[in-house]
Design an enzyme around this catalytic site. Sequence first.
Site, PDB file in Angstrom:
ATOM      1  N   ARG A 185       0.883  -1.169   0.000  1.00 22.68           N
ATOM      2  CA  ARG A 185       0.000   0.000   0.000  1.00 22.68           C
ATOM      3  C   ARG A 185       0.915   1.212   0.000  1.00 22.68           C
ATOM      4  O   ARG A 185       1.806   1.317   0.858  1.00 22.68           O
ATOM      5  CB  ARG A 185      -0.870   0.040   1.265  1.00 22.68           C
ATOM      6  CG  ARG A 185      -1.598   1.383   1.437  1.00 22.68           C
ATOM      7  CD  ARG A 185      -2.228   1.500   2.822  1.00 22.68           C
ATOM      8  NE  ARG A 185      -3.006   2.707   3.005  1.00 22.68           N
ATOM      9  CZ  ARG A 185      -2.554   3.850   3.551  1.00 22.68           C
ATOM     10  NH1 ARG A 185      -1.311   3.957   3.962  1.00 22.68           N
ATOM     11  NH2 ARG A 185      -3.351   4.888   3.689  1.00 22.68           N
ATOM     12  N   ASP A 187       1.365   4.707   0.875  1.00 24.57           N
ATOM     13  CA  ASP A 187       0.774   5.763   1.686  1.00 24.57           C
ATOM     14  C   ASP A 187       0.952   7.118   1.010  1.00 24.57           C
ATOM     15  O   ASP A 187       2.024   7.420   0.467  1.00 24.57           O
ATOM     16  CB  ASP A 187       1.462   5.775   3.056  1.00 24.57           C
ATOM     17  CG  ASP A 187       0.866   6.810   4.001  1.00 24.57           C
ATOM     18  OD1 ASP A 187      -0.277   6.603   4.429  1.00 24.57           O
ATOM     19  OD2 ASP A 187       1.544   7.823   4.280  1.00 24.57           O
ATOM     20  N   HIS A 191       0.453  12.554  -2.926  1.00 22.16           N
ATOM     21  CA  HIS A 191       1.416  13.614  -2.653  1.00 22.16           C
ATOM     22  C   HIS A 191       2.766  13.371  -3.309  1.00 22.16           C
ATOM     23  O   HIS A 191       3.751  14.024  -2.997  1.00 22.16           O
ATOM     24  CB  HIS A 191       1.543  13.795  -1.132  1.00 22.16           C
ATOM     25  CG  HIS A 191       0.207  14.054  -0.490  1.00 22.16           C
ATOM     26  ND1 HIS A 191      -0.348  15.308  -0.432  1.00 22.16           N
ATOM     27  CD2 HIS A 191      -0.714  13.205   0.027  1.00 22.16           C
ATOM     28  CE1 HIS A 191      -1.553  15.226   0.138  1.00 22.16           C
ATOM     29  NE2 HIS A 191      -1.805  13.956   0.423  1.00 22.16           N
ATOM     30  N   GLU A 224      -2.726   5.001  -2.109  1.00 21.25           N
ATOM     31  CA  GLU A 224      -3.709   5.785  -1.383  1.00 21.25           C
ATOM     32  C   GLU A 224      -3.827   7.155  -2.026  1.00 21.25           C
ATOM     33  O   GLU A 224      -2.977   8.018  -1.831  1.00 21.25           O
ATOM     34  CB  GLU A 224      -3.306   5.936   0.096  1.00 21.25           C
ATOM     35  CG  GLU A 224      -4.408   6.565   0.921  1.00 21.25           C
ATOM     36  CD  GLU A 224      -3.943   7.587   1.938  1.00 21.25           C
ATOM     37  OE1 GLU A 224      -4.766   8.032   2.737  1.00 21.25           O
ATOM     38  OE2 GLU A 224      -2.745   7.964   1.915  1.00 21.25           O
TER      39      GLU A 224
HETATM   40  C1  AAO Z   1       0.025  13.983  13.015  1.00 17.95           C
HETATM   41  C2  AAO Z   1      -0.861  15.083  13.570  1.00 17.95           C
HETATM   42  C3  AAO Z   1      -0.726  16.336  12.723  1.00 17.95           C
HETATM   43  C4  AAO Z   1       0.727  16.783  12.683  1.00 17.95           C
HETATM   44  C5  AAO Z   1       1.583  15.636  12.175  1.00 17.95           C
HETATM   45  C6  AAO Z   1       3.055  15.961  12.205  1.00 17.95           C
HETATM   46  O1  AAO Z   1      -2.221  14.640  13.573  1.00 17.95           O
HETATM   47  O2  AAO Z   1      -1.515  17.361  13.291  1.00 17.95           O
HETATM   48  O3  AAO Z   1       0.874  17.876  11.789  1.00 17.95           O
HETATM   49  O4  AAO Z   1       1.371  14.466  12.982  1.00 17.95           O
HETATM   50  O5  AAO Z   1       3.443  16.200  13.525  1.00 17.95           O
HETATM   51  C7  AAO Z   1      -1.496   9.905  10.011  1.00 17.95           C
HETATM   52  C8  AAO Z   1      -2.538  10.714  10.766  1.00 17.95           C
HETATM   53  C9  AAO Z   1      -2.119  12.162  10.924  1.00 17.95           C
HETATM   54  C10 AAO Z   1      -0.733  12.245  11.527  1.00 17.95           C
HETATM   55  C11 AAO Z   1       0.212  11.541  10.559  1.00 17.95           C
HETATM   56  C12 AAO Z   1       1.660  11.582  10.980  1.00 17.95           C
HETATM   57  O6  AAO Z   1      -3.767  10.648  10.068  1.00 17.95           O
HETATM   58  O7  AAO Z   1      -3.058  12.810  11.769  1.00 17.95           O
HETATM   59  O8  AAO Z   1      -0.368  13.610  11.681  1.00 17.95           O
HETATM   60  O9  AAO Z   1      -0.190  10.144  10.506  1.00 17.95           O
HETATM   61  O10 AAO Z   1       1.820  11.078  12.263  1.00 17.95           O
HETATM   62  C13 AAO Z   1      -4.619  13.533   3.525  1.00 17.95           C
HETATM   63  C14 AAO Z   1      -3.687  12.697   2.652  1.00 17.95           C
HETATM   64  C15 AAO Z   1      -3.742  11.222   2.986  1.00 17.95           C
HETATM   65  C16 AAO Z   1      -3.585  10.984   4.487  1.00 17.95           C
HETATM   66  C17 AAO Z   1      -4.660  11.764   5.193  1.00 17.95           C
HETATM   67  C18 AAO Z   1      -4.582  11.606   6.713  1.00 17.95           C
HETATM   68  O11 AAO Z   1      -4.010  12.908   1.297  1.00 17.95           O
HETATM   69  O12 AAO Z   1      -2.660  10.621   2.315  1.00 17.95           O
HETATM   70  O13 AAO Z   1      -4.496  13.168   4.886  1.00 17.95           O
HETATM   71  N1  AAO Z   1      -3.621   9.540   4.815  1.00 17.95           N
HETATM   72  C19 AAO Z   1      -2.371   8.775   4.997  1.00 17.95           C
HETATM   73  C20 AAO Z   1      -2.482   7.735   6.109  1.00 17.95           C
HETATM   74  C21 AAO Z   1      -2.576   8.436   7.438  1.00 17.95           C
HETATM   75  C22 AAO Z   1      -1.284   9.190   7.709  1.00 17.95           C
HETATM   76  C23 AAO Z   1      -0.682   9.780   6.507  1.00 17.95           C
HETATM   77  C24 AAO Z   1      -1.192   9.606   5.236  1.00 17.95           C
HETATM   78  C25 AAO Z   1       0.628  10.430   6.662  1.00 17.95           C
HETATM   79  O14 AAO Z   1      -3.543   6.888   5.852  1.00 17.95           O
HETATM   80  O15 AAO Z   1      -2.844   7.539   8.490  1.00 17.95           O
HETATM   81  O16 AAO Z   1      -1.543  10.263   8.646  1.00 17.95           O
HETATM   82  O17 AAO Z   1       1.601   9.383   6.534  1.00 17.95           O
HETATM   83  C26 AAO Z   1      -8.983  16.013   1.933  1.00 17.95           C
HETATM   84  C27 AAO Z   1      -8.021  15.507   0.899  1.00 17.95           C
HETATM   85  C28 AAO Z   1      -7.244  14.299   1.349  1.00 17.95           C
HETATM   86  C29 AAO Z   1      -6.639  14.539   2.714  1.00 17.95           C
HETATM   87  C30 AAO Z   1      -7.793  14.884   3.675  1.00 17.95           C
HETATM   88  C31 AAO Z   1      -7.305  15.087   5.100  1.00 17.95           C
HETATM   89  O18 AAO Z   1     -10.111  15.144   2.042  1.00 17.95           O
HETATM   90  O19 AAO Z   1      -8.727  15.150  -0.261  1.00 17.95           O
HETATM   91  O20 AAO Z   1      -6.208  14.061   0.431  1.00 17.95           O
HETATM   92  O21 AAO Z   1      -5.987  13.345   3.146  1.00 17.95           O
HETATM   93  O22 AAO Z   1      -8.394  16.085   3.207  1.00 17.95           O
HETATM   94  O23 AAO Z   1      -6.460  16.198   5.137  1.00 17.95           O
HETATM   95  C32 AAO Z   1     -14.191  15.735   2.656  1.00 17.95           C
HETATM   96  C33 AAO Z   1     -13.603  15.881   1.279  1.00 17.95           C
HETATM   97  C34 AAO Z   1     -12.270  15.156   1.189  1.00 17.95           C
HETATM   98  C35 AAO Z   1     -11.370  15.786   2.164  1.00 17.95           C
HETATM   99  C36 AAO Z   1     -12.013  15.601   3.518  1.00 17.95           C
HETATM  100  C37 AAO Z   1     -11.232  16.225   4.621  1.00 17.95           C
HETATM  101  O24 AAO Z   1     -14.499  14.376   2.956  1.00 17.95           O
HETATM  102  O25 AAO Z   1     -14.508  15.363   0.342  1.00 17.95           O
HETATM  103  O26 AAO Z   1     -11.699  15.240  -0.080  1.00 17.95           O
HETATM  104  O27 AAO Z   1     -13.296  16.221   3.562  1.00 17.95           O
HETATM  105  O28 AAO Z   1     -11.149  17.636   4.411  1.00 17.95           O
END
Ligand code: AAO
Length: 478
Positions: A185, A187, A191, A224
């Site tokens: 997968r 991740d 991006h 993803e």
């Molecule tokens: C943590 C803290 C952060 C801090 C960071 C660094 O929470 O505050 O800044 O540490 O200190 C995971 C957690 C994060 C965590 C991160 C690192 O979820 O909270 O941050 O580990 O420890 C985007 C990406 C997508 C990502 C997702 C979470 O595109 O790739 O954010 N998922 C993967 C993993 C996930 C992981 C990471 C990536 C990082 O599965 O577990 O993060 O390795 C829109 C965009 C999306 C975007 C979302 C959220 O979505 O389209 O691309 O995902 O926003 O930002 C509606 C819309 C929809 C929109 C959504 C939210 O549903 O239709 O499009 O609203 O606005």
Amino acid sequence: YKNPNYEENRRTMVHLFEWKFADIADECERFLGPMGYAAVQVSPVQENLIISKRPWYERYQTMSYKIETRSGNERLFKQMVRRCNKVGVRIFVDVILNHMTSNKIPAIGTGGSTALTTDKEYPAVPYSKVHFHKTCALKDYSNATEVRECELLSLHDLDQRQEYVRQKMVNFLNSLIDAGVAGFRIDAAKHMYPEDLEIIYGRLKDLIPGQGFPKKSRPFVYQEVIDLGGESVKKSDYNKTATVVEFLFGRILGDAFRGIRQLRELETWGDSLWGLLPSRDAVVMIDNHDNQRGHGAGGSSILTYKTPKQYKMAVAFMLAHPYGFARVMSSFDFNDTNAGPPNDSQENILSPIINTGGTCTNGWVCEHRWPQIYNMVAFRNVVADAAITNWWTNDDDQVAFSRGNKGFVAFNNGNTALRRWLTTGLSAGRYCDVISGMLSGGRCTGKTIDVNENSLALIEILPNDLDGVVAIHGKAKL
Ligand code: AAO
């Protein structure tokens, strides 16, 4: 990279979120293999930053490509892969190539590595400042360059255009292939530039024949890319040679089984009409580790283990329907959305304890061990490629369909009783409903359903039944 490399007659992967390698190996042998699961997605295996209170998301902040996390070390990882392959269960690894950590002082990893995060110095790889994009915050998802080159969540953003960076990643992925994994997968694929990813995939080894893969098998890749529409980066930028996780799937089915849409609308469920990727390009799920806790995308549409009746119906629909490569989520129980997996006072992850009934405890939910779910995993294996036939609906929230002459399901998500003679497609005989029970030692532990000479059966699902679905198939005939 679109072939999942599943063993014959296996079709469903399960994400054992945050499980330890040794427990996964046990689970492959005692449950997943025998029950017909095809693969396990394991949480990131690369060394991660230790964050206080050990939130689950620390595993998405990479310190190095050393295999050492709270799930176990390289030796245990290799053992797990070997043991799972031996019982026909493939291993897919969630890999983080987009970024390393965000700033933290001091930064110590689960494998003992240190980093000077504010200088983007990761000596255990080694990476230094020159290997990253210039620091900027990703704010505007309508700007594709910003999505690819700025920092997602302040995580230092690697530059995959650089040969040196790519080669580090290729080496890491190839070491996992050497261990016997069947795919990855990717991740945060959204991006990274698809053309850079293609180059990396192109340099991966074939899967190793020693662990049961045919010669020249390529790793399965599912990326993803969250695309619910309306942004500059699209899922269709990524499905040329590899598959993509289809996030619309769980959002729409979540709405349907929450009653925000009607089930009858699902008659045309599948790719183009719904804006979904072609079936062969899509990995699908009802919820994942992000959106079950409000991260990622899907919001309040997403169903989880917390609303079990609707959740089981939605998962049953996913598994009964031929669209996509299905993934079952297996969670630990949580209230705090940051909380990590159950652990002891030394912060070691606890093992799930299996009850006599086969369900899990010790903080683990184990949706994959819910009979309504694993029996539908078996259903999916039995019906294989049979087409949907005999679609029926009451024009509201009751639907039923056959998978050729191999299986039949019915759903009632409405407020009125479903009690009706329906065409099942199955041959005459007595069948065991694999939702209310199962065939065990030649006896049915749940409802039985009689199919007559005309392939008709009296199907009954009451609004207050424990489960809103019944399912029968050719291998559960009495
Ligand atoms: C943590 C803290 C952060 C801090 C960071 C660094 O929470 O505050 O800044 O540490 O200190 C995971 C957690 C994060 C965590 C991160 C690192 O979820 O909270 O941050 O580990 O420890 C985007 C990406 C997508 C990502 C997702 C979470 O595109 O790739 O954010 N998922 C993967 C993993 C996930 C992981 C990471 C990536 C990082 O599965 O577990 O993060 O390795 C829109 C965009 C999306 C975007 C979302 C959220 O979505 O389209 O691309 O995902 O926003 O930002 C509606 C819309 C929809 C929109 C959504 C939210 O549903 O239709 O499009 O609203 O606005």
